[in-house]
Scaffold this motif. Sequence first.
Motif, PDB file in Angstrom:
ATOM      1  N   ALA A 154      45.256  33.674  39.552  1.00  0.00           N
ATOM      2  CA  ALA A 154      46.115  34.705  38.965  1.00  0.00           C
ATOM      3  C   ALA A 154      45.321  35.561  37.992  1.00  0.00           C
ATOM      4  O   ALA A 154      44.373  35.098  37.365  1.00  0.00           O
ATOM      5  CB  ALA A 154      47.281  34.046  38.238  1.00  0.00           C
ATOM      6  N   ASN A 155      45.708  36.812  37.911  1.00  0.00           N
ATOM      7  CA  ASN A 155      45.222  37.684  36.850  1.00  0.00           C
ATOM      8  C   ASN A 155      46.321  37.698  35.800  1.00  0.00           C
ATOM      9  O   ASN A 155      47.323  38.413  35.945  1.00  0.00           O
ATOM     10  CB  ASN A 155      44.974  39.081  37.409  1.00  0.00           C
ATOM     11  N   THR A 156      46.137  36.882  34.747  1.00  0.00           N
ATOM     12  CA  THR A 156      47.256  36.657  33.824  1.00  0.00           C
ATOM     13  C   THR A 156      47.559  37.866  32.943  1.00  0.00           C
ATOM     14  O   THR A 156      48.515  37.842  32.173  1.00  0.00           O
ATOM     15  CB  THR A 156      47.004  35.418  32.949  1.00  0.00           C
ATOM     16  N   VAL A 157      46.766  38.928  33.057  1.00  0.00           N
ATOM     17  CA  VAL A 157      47.124  40.164  32.358  1.00  0.00           C
ATOM     18  C   VAL A 157      48.366  40.773  33.010  1.00  0.00           C
ATOM     19  O   VAL A 157      49.260  41.273  32.335  1.00  0.00           O
ATOM     20  CB  VAL A 157      45.951  41.162  32.387  1.00  0.00           C
ATOM     21  N   ILE A 158      48.421  40.712  34.331  1.00  0.00           N
ATOM     22  CA  ILE A 158      49.534  41.349  35.045  1.00  0.00           C
ATOM     23  C   ILE A 158      50.362  40.377  35.870  1.00  0.00           C
ATOM     24  O   ILE A 158      51.397  40.761  36.407  1.00  0.00           O
ATOM     25  CB  ILE A 158      49.022  42.480  35.981  1.00  0.00           C
ATOM     26  N   GLU A 159      49.910  39.115  35.982  1.00  0.00           N
ATOM     27  CA  GLU A 159      50.610  38.184  36.865  1.00  0.00           C
ATOM     28  C   GLU A 159      51.030  36.905  36.138  1.00  0.00           C
ATOM     29  O   GLU A 159      50.337  36.431  35.238  1.00  0.00           O
ATOM     30  CB  GLU A 159      49.712  37.801  38.060  1.00  0.00           C
ATOM     31  N   ASP A 160      52.162  36.356  36.570  1.00  0.00           N
ATOM     32  CA  ASP A 160      52.600  35.023  36.163  1.00  0.00           C
ATOM     33  C   ASP A 160      52.337  34.064  37.306  1.00  0.00           C
ATOM     34  O   ASP A 160      52.342  34.476  38.468  1.00  0.00           O
ATOM     35  CB  ASP A 160      54.109  35.014  35.899  1.00  0.00           C
TER      36      ASP A 160
END
Lengths: 88, 88
Positions: free
Chosen positions: A68-74
């Motif tokens: 995941a890209n936790t900047v934009i994703e959960d």
Amino acid sequence: MARVVVDVMLKPEILDPQGQAVQRALPRLGFEGVSDVRQGKRFELEVDGPVDDAALTRIRELAESFLANTVIEDFTVKVEDEKVEAGK
Amino acid sequence: MARVVVDVMLKPEILDPQGQAVQRALPRLGFEGVSDVRQGKRFELEVDGPVDDAALTRIRELAESFLANTVIEDFTVKVEDEKVEAGK
């Protein structure tokens, strides 16, 4: 051997053009009553050995770092047990 | 208003290069013990009204026609209840 599922979805506040495209196409295709669609990714990991708390912690690190890209994703991590409704 | 989740995964006999790439990268990145990774799609549909058998049948038709390519993909439809393990 166990299956662990990591679901990665865009955060609610992030625009999801893929999901919107699906949602807007549905009435044209004869499916009313779906007010929103979000599209994300599903990873199925076959994990060797028992899935204990330590293994789950490791998998959460893995998901957070690489899946995941936790900047934009959960993301959510869950051990798969049964399917409620099976398609074909 | 209910959330219905459609998971679309490549059939087991179909090669999954995306999943393989993830699986091969993991030992390099310090995560051992994951013997297979499959990557698929997850659709979250917000459905107006009650999700009864008729609605689920309709959503299965929708998934079969538009969300999955049933030549190479399997799908499951489920009404979302609770998350077993929540990430962030």
